[in-house]
Scaffold this motif. Sequence first.
Motif: not given
Length: 364
Positions: A62, A64, A83, A109, A138, A180-181
């Motif tokens: 990801c 992040i 994640h 995620f 995370m 997620d992304n």
Amino acid sequence: MRRTQARVRNERLRRSQRSGDLRGMEQLTCTAPQKLEWREVPAPRLEGDGEALVRPLAVARCDIDRFLTSGLFPLRGPFAVGHECVAEVTALADGVRGLAIGQRVVVAFQLSCGRCRACTAGRTALCEAMPTLSDYGMQPLSGVEYGGMLSDLVRVPYAEAMLQPISPALDPTALASVSDNVPDGYRAVAPHLAAHRGSEVLIVAHGLPSIPLYAVQAALALGASSVDFASADAEALALAERLGARPIETDFAKPPRTYPIVVDAGLSPAGLSYAVRATEPEGVCQLVSFYPGPPPPVPLGRMYTLGIHLHVGRCHSAALLPEVVSLIEAGRLRPDAITTRVVDWDAAADAFLEPAVKLVVRRN
Ligand SMILES: [Zn+2]
Ligand SMILES: [Zn+2]
């Protein structure tokens, strides 16, 4: 050396799966800023009805993740990394419908129950059954360890709500970022293009490598009449152009014109300011990011005068998975077009710290 470690690890996993006695597993663990290592940790087990265990097959990094492993967010001890993944279901507890052992799934995620008021309203990032920021990989943000995708097994407490089945014909490597992304880029434009069909879209990219590119692809798939892509980064500009956007190289000093829909995907106050100034009167400026450091100045006076609608908030992973996966299955979104590096599982500890627009790790 790595190959030998992998063989030992895979053999151990096969043995323990055969015996039904999974006591330990390997987990990619961040132990200090810029330090990742494979650690032996207890394997998760089913703990109640409605749960699943899954085995990640392909894991994407990801946007992040490099901030989590760099120590931008203060570390609270070692944590499991990763994640975003496509996984295979290896165990199901009682009461799970619509899933089968061996099925391939995208794993949301964020942990969400699928039943509370927030979840049924589509706000699964804010599930009322879980503390805020209950996400895999995370722990520096939430303080809670839910496990990470670079592990042999992951426990999914709400299997029906969090697992989205995918066709076995699809390559797990291509879909790894759908956790997620990919939906993050999609949701940045989907509701605004639904409200203003055929609008022109500007994506402003400054520091998030892949989400703005997924937003380009989603905007074009959802009928934007044109997509412009503003960035200072030559690689990002070239990738965006290849996806069908018009590249605008900029230092974010002054936008050349205004747009009805603008997505700000980045980290810098200068980029945010550019995005707001590039939004036309009564237009929409959607933020998909956080801005580390002191809160950036936001020109509320200009926004008030011109009626600029600022949207900010996280993507609701589980709620978005069905529509995003169906667009991929229809061939309208092709997330693999944004992947720039694919490595084998055993290379993850090094590769996860190295630059790449989109990295995917696949199990060998
Ligand atoms: Zn993420
Ligand atoms: Zn919920």
